[in-house]
Design a protein around this motif. Sequence first.
Motif, PDB file in Angstrom:
ATOM      1  N   ILE A   5     -37.697 -22.840 -63.891  1.00 55.43           N
ATOM      2  CA  ILE A   5     -36.423 -22.638 -63.007  1.00 55.43           C
ATOM      3  C   ILE A   5     -35.870 -22.750 -61.887  1.00 55.43           C
ATOM      4  CG2 ILE A   5     -34.466 -21.100 -63.322  1.00 55.43           C
ATOM      5  CD1 ILE A   5     -34.783 -20.018 -66.420  1.00 55.43           C
ATOM      6  N   LEU A   6     -35.156 -23.615 -61.246  1.00 54.41           N
ATOM      7  CA  LEU A   6     -35.918 -23.395 -60.123  1.00 54.41           C
ATOM      8  C   LEU A   6     -34.083 -22.909 -59.512  1.00 54.41           C
ATOM      9  CD1 LEU A   6     -35.865 -24.889 -56.968  1.00 54.41           C
ATOM     10  CD2 LEU A   6     -34.307 -26.921 -57.748  1.00 54.41           C
ATOM     11  N   VAL A   7     -34.005 -22.292 -58.338  1.00 48.26           N
ATOM     12  CA  VAL A   7     -32.654 -21.158 -58.279  1.00 48.26           C
ATOM     13  C   VAL A   7     -32.362 -21.406 -56.114  1.00 48.26           C
ATOM     14  CG1 VAL A   7     -31.802 -18.439 -57.835  1.00 48.26           C
ATOM     15  CG2 VAL A   7     -33.363 -19.099 -59.673  1.00 48.26           C
ATOM     16  N   LEU A   8     -31.870 -22.369 -56.463  1.00 48.52           N
ATOM     17  CA  LEU A   8     -31.201 -22.551 -55.450  1.00 48.52           C
ATOM     18  C   LEU A   8     -30.033 -20.991 -54.575  1.00 48.52           C
ATOM     19  CD1 LEU A   8     -29.829 -25.939 -55.874  1.00 48.52           C
ATOM     20  CD2 LEU A   8     -32.231 -25.689 -54.182  1.00 48.52           C
ATOM     21  N   GLY A   9     -30.261 -21.229 -53.286  1.00 47.66           N
ATOM     22  CA  GLY A   9     -29.669 -19.969 -52.906  1.00 47.66           C
ATOM     23  C   GLY A   9     -30.138 -18.231 -52.857  1.00 47.66           C
ATOM     24  N   ASN A  56     -30.872 -31.101 -46.807  1.00 51.86           N
ATOM     25  CA  ASN A  56     -31.643 -31.289 -46.443  1.00 51.86           C
ATOM     26  C   ASN A  56     -32.580 -32.439 -47.503  1.00 51.86           C
ATOM     27  OD1 ASN A  56     -34.583 -32.124 -46.571  1.00 51.86           O
ATOM     28  ND2 ASN A  56     -34.366 -31.598 -43.793  1.00 51.86           N
ATOM     29  N   LYS A  57     -31.602 -33.888 -48.392  1.00 53.21           N
ATOM     30  CA  LYS A  57     -32.511 -34.874 -49.348  1.00 53.21           C
ATOM     31  C   LYS A  57     -33.946 -34.411 -49.692  1.00 53.21           C
ATOM     32  CE  LYS A  57     -29.174 -37.738 -48.876  1.00 53.21           C
ATOM     33  NZ  LYS A  57     -28.271 -39.796 -48.669  1.00 53.21           N
ATOM     34  N   GLU A  58     -34.298 -34.581 -48.624  1.00 52.75           N
ATOM     35  CA  GLU A  58     -35.988 -34.681 -48.665  1.00 52.75           C
ATOM     36  C   GLU A  58     -36.271 -33.055 -49.119  1.00 52.75           C
ATOM     37  OE1 GLU A  58     -35.257 -35.446 -46.229  1.00 52.75           O
ATOM     38  OE2 GLU A  58     -35.697 -38.170 -46.641  1.00 52.75           O
ATOM     39  N   ASP A  59     -36.042 -31.957 -48.666  1.00 48.65           N
ATOM     40  CA  ASP A  59     -35.870 -30.674 -49.268  1.00 48.65           C
ATOM     41  C   ASP A  59     -35.512 -30.714 -50.409  1.00 48.65           C
ATOM     42  OD1 ASP A  59     -36.980 -29.873 -47.046  1.00 48.65           O
ATOM     43  OD2 ASP A  59     -35.196 -28.771 -45.955  1.00 48.65           O
ATOM     44  N   LEU A  60     -34.016 -31.051 -51.387  1.00 46.88           N
ATOM     45  CA  LEU A  60     -34.258 -30.535 -52.075  1.00 46.88           C
ATOM     46  C   LEU A  60     -34.815 -32.363 -52.982  1.00 46.88           C
ATOM     47  CD1 LEU A  60     -31.708 -29.649 -53.659  1.00 46.88           C
ATOM     48  CD2 LEU A  60     -29.781 -31.687 -53.267  1.00 46.88           C
ATOM     49  N   GLN A  61     -35.016 -32.113 -53.387  1.00 47.54           N
ATOM     50  CA  GLN A  61     -36.027 -33.466 -53.483  1.00 47.54           C
ATOM     51  C   GLN A  61     -37.326 -32.909 -54.573  1.00 47.54           C
ATOM     52  OE1 GLN A  61     -36.937 -37.220 -52.304  1.00 47.54           O
ATOM     53  NE2 GLN A  61     -37.055 -38.504 -54.918  1.00 47.54           N
ATOM     54  N   GLU A  62     -37.701 -32.223 -53.275  1.00 48.09           N
ATOM     55  CA  GLU A  62     -39.013 -31.577 -53.580  1.00 48.09           C
ATOM     56  C   GLU A  62     -39.231 -30.719 -54.659  1.00 48.09           C
ATOM     57  OE1 GLU A  62     -42.161 -28.637 -51.683  1.00 48.09           O
ATOM     58  OE2 GLU A  62     -41.144 -29.769 -50.325  1.00 48.09           O
ATOM     59  N   ALA A  63     -38.232 -29.844 -54.129  1.00 47.53           N
ATOM     60  CA  ALA A  63     -37.353 -28.842 -54.940  1.00 47.53           C
ATOM     61  C   ALA A  63     -36.790 -28.860 -56.814  1.00 47.53           C
ATOM     62  CB  ALA A  63     -36.364 -27.765 -54.482  1.00 47.53           C
ATOM     63  N   VAL A  64     -35.936 -30.118 -56.729  1.00 50.87           N
ATOM     64  CA  VAL A  64     -35.398 -30.105 -58.102  1.00 50.87           C
ATOM     65  C   VAL A  64     -36.772 -31.121 -59.172  1.00 50.87           C
ATOM     66  CG1 VAL A  64     -33.917 -31.918 -59.536  1.00 50.87           C
ATOM     67  CG2 VAL A  64     -33.277 -31.164 -57.279  1.00 50.87           C
ATOM     68  N   LYS A  65     -37.366 -32.063 -58.187  1.00 49.85           N
ATOM     69  CA  LYS A  65     -38.418 -32.932 -59.106  1.00 49.85           C
ATOM     70  C   LYS A  65     -39.123 -31.735 -60.055  1.00 49.85           C
ATOM     71  CE  LYS A  65     -40.435 -36.129 -57.178  1.00 49.85           C
ATOM     72  NZ  LYS A  65     -41.408 -37.196 -56.500  1.00 49.85           N
ATOM     73  N   GLY A  66     -39.797 -32.134 -61.385  1.00 51.31           N
ATOM     74  CA  GLY A  66     -39.674 -31.093 -62.775  1.00 51.31           C
ATOM     75  C   GLY A  66     -39.463 -30.519 -63.098  1.00 51.31           C
ATOM     76  N   GLN A  67     -38.153 -30.004 -62.832  1.00 54.42           N
ATOM     77  CA  GLN A  67     -37.700 -28.985 -63.322  1.00 54.42           C
ATOM     78  C   GLN A  67     -36.777 -29.161 -63.897  1.00 54.42           C
ATOM     79  OE1 GLN A  67     -37.882 -26.184 -61.926  1.00 54.42           O
ATOM     80  NE2 GLN A  67     -38.927 -26.474 -59.051  1.00 54.42           N
ATOM     81  N   ASP A  68     -36.686 -27.725 -65.312  1.00 56.23           N
ATOM     82  CA  ASP A  68     -35.704 -27.968 -66.750  1.00 56.23           C
ATOM     83  C   ASP A  68     -34.143 -27.810 -66.690  1.00 56.23           C
ATOM     84  OD1 ASP A  68     -37.957 -28.708 -68.169  1.00 56.23           O
ATOM     85  OD2 ASP A  68     -38.911 -26.752 -68.068  1.00 56.23           O
ATOM     86  N   ILE A  69     -34.250 -26.581 -64.967  1.00 54.58           N
ATOM     87  CA  ILE A  69     -32.323 -25.724 -65.028  1.00 54.58           C
ATOM     88  C   ILE A  69     -32.796 -25.820 -63.447  1.00 54.58           C
ATOM     89  CG2 ILE A  69     -31.669 -24.158 -65.746  1.00 54.58           C
ATOM     90  CD1 ILE A  69     -32.911 -23.595 -68.241  1.00 54.58           C
ATOM     91  N   VAL A  70     -32.064 -26.312 -63.122  1.00 54.57           N
ATOM     92  CA  VAL A  70     -31.243 -25.720 -61.913  1.00 54.57           C
ATOM     93  C   VAL A  70     -30.229 -24.761 -61.681  1.00 54.57           C
ATOM     94  CG1 VAL A  70     -30.605 -26.707 -59.813  1.00 54.57           C
ATOM     95  CG2 VAL A  70     -32.077 -28.315 -60.636  1.00 54.57           C
ATOM     96  N   TYR A  71     -30.214 -23.369 -61.219  1.00 54.04           N
ATOM     97  CA  TYR A  71     -29.280 -22.585 -60.570  1.00 54.04           C
ATOM     98  C   TYR A  71     -28.720 -22.989 -59.352  1.00 54.04           C
ATOM     99  CZ  TYR A  71     -28.091 -17.942 -59.472  1.00 54.04           C
ATOM    100  OH  TYR A  71     -27.378 -16.757 -59.058  1.00 54.04           O
ATOM    101  N   ALA A  72     -27.614 -22.872 -58.901  1.00 55.63           N
ATOM    102  CA  ALA A  72     -27.291 -23.167 -57.522  1.00 55.63           C
ATOM    103  C   ALA A  72     -26.398 -21.361 -57.191  1.00 55.63           C
ATOM    104  CB  ALA A  72     -26.536 -24.312 -57.167  1.00 55.63           C
ATOM    105  N   ASN A  73     -26.381 -20.893 -56.425  1.00 49.59           N
ATOM    106  CA  ASN A  73     -25.783 -19.891 -56.343  1.00 49.59           C
ATOM    107  C   ASN A  73     -25.995 -19.872 -54.545  1.00 49.59           C
ATOM    108  OD1 ASN A  73     -25.695 -16.755 -57.081  1.00 49.59           O
ATOM    109  ND2 ASN A  73     -26.116 -16.580 -54.814  1.00 49.59           N
ATOM    110  N   LEU A  74     -24.441 -20.727 -53.726  1.00 51.25           N
ATOM    111  CA  LEU A  74     -24.321 -21.182 -52.581  1.00 51.25           C
ATOM    112  C   LEU A  74     -23.104 -20.580 -51.927  1.00 51.25           C
ATOM    113  CD1 LEU A  74     -26.134 -24.646 -53.129  1.00 51.25           C
ATOM    114  CD2 LEU A  74     -27.174 -22.577 -52.515  1.00 51.25           C
ATOM    115  N   ILE A  75     -23.143 -21.084 -50.415  1.00 49.50           N
ATOM    116  CA  ILE A  75     -21.708 -20.483 -49.853  1.00 49.50           C
ATOM    117  C   ILE A  75     -21.670 -21.665 -48.782  1.00 49.50           C
ATOM    118  CG2 ILE A  75     -21.780 -17.827 -50.300  1.00 49.50           C
ATOM    119  CD1 ILE A  75     -23.142 -17.751 -47.535  1.00 49.50           C
ATOM    120  N   GLY A  76     -20.561 -21.938 -48.484  1.00 48.72           N
ATOM    121  CA  GLY A  76     -20.670 -22.770 -47.198  1.00 48.72           C
ATOM    122  C   GLY A  76     -19.959 -24.588 -48.008  1.00 48.72           C
ATOM    123  N   GLN A  77     -20.318 -24.931 -47.478  1.00 50.43           N
ATOM    124  CA  GLN A  77     -20.147 -26.478 -47.631  1.00 50.43           C
ATOM    125  C   GLN A  77     -20.405 -27.041 -49.189  1.00 50.43           C
ATOM    126  OE1 GLN A  77     -22.063 -28.102 -44.338  1.00 50.43           O
ATOM    127  NE2 GLN A  77     -20.143 -29.711 -44.245  1.00 50.43           N
TER     128      GLN A  77
END
Length: 211
Positions: A5-9, A56-77
């Motif tokens: 599980i990847l937690v964004l934010g 940042n596309k490289e940052d995001l790709q590194e994080a997402v690769k190989g995950q089963d679930i992405v949970y995004a908890n974000l503000i801003g754009q």
Amino acid sequence: MAAKILVLGASGAIAQHVIEDLKDDKNIALTLFARNINGLQEQAPNAVIIKGDVLNKEDLQEAVKGQDIVYANLIGQVDKMAGEIVKTMEAEKVQRLIFITSLGIYHEIPGKFGQWNDRMIGADLVRYRHAADIIEGSALNYTVIRPSWLTDKNETDFETTQKGEPFTGTEVSRKAVAAYIVSLLKNQEKDNHASVGVQKPGSQGDKPSFY
């Protein structure tokens, strides 16, 4: 095998409650992604910590690769972030996305509370609606979450509404929203391809009690 599980934010207030609930679960492998990672390793010693920017596309790709679930908890754009997350997940063949938006994005709040909500955050709802539209138009297995006005009360009571149903609860605790998110993460059959309102039972009114 542990669910990845990847937690964004991950430094966000709701995400902090989610991490607290999951950090000792042997069936879950957490990756925590944030621009400010201070304290995350101490909070969740077994988690992978990534300092980065969702836009940042490289940052995001590194994080997402190989995950089963992405949970995004974000503000801003959030709409721009939603677009990048969807593109990256589709490219990396990661299917399951849980994404927090806002109540009111579908004009689903009736009466005086709906009018009050539009006055208070109407301008912000455009971005959140656009984010939801991007996610709902994707090939992903998504749950868009629309929490009511948030409190820091130490309570976990919540009830949900589906897209198309009136949203009437004026508030909900961050801890309760986190409890709902944890229930999604632990039951992957729940609320798939859904946009779900989350509110405190019995909190109907013209505006939240703290206003």
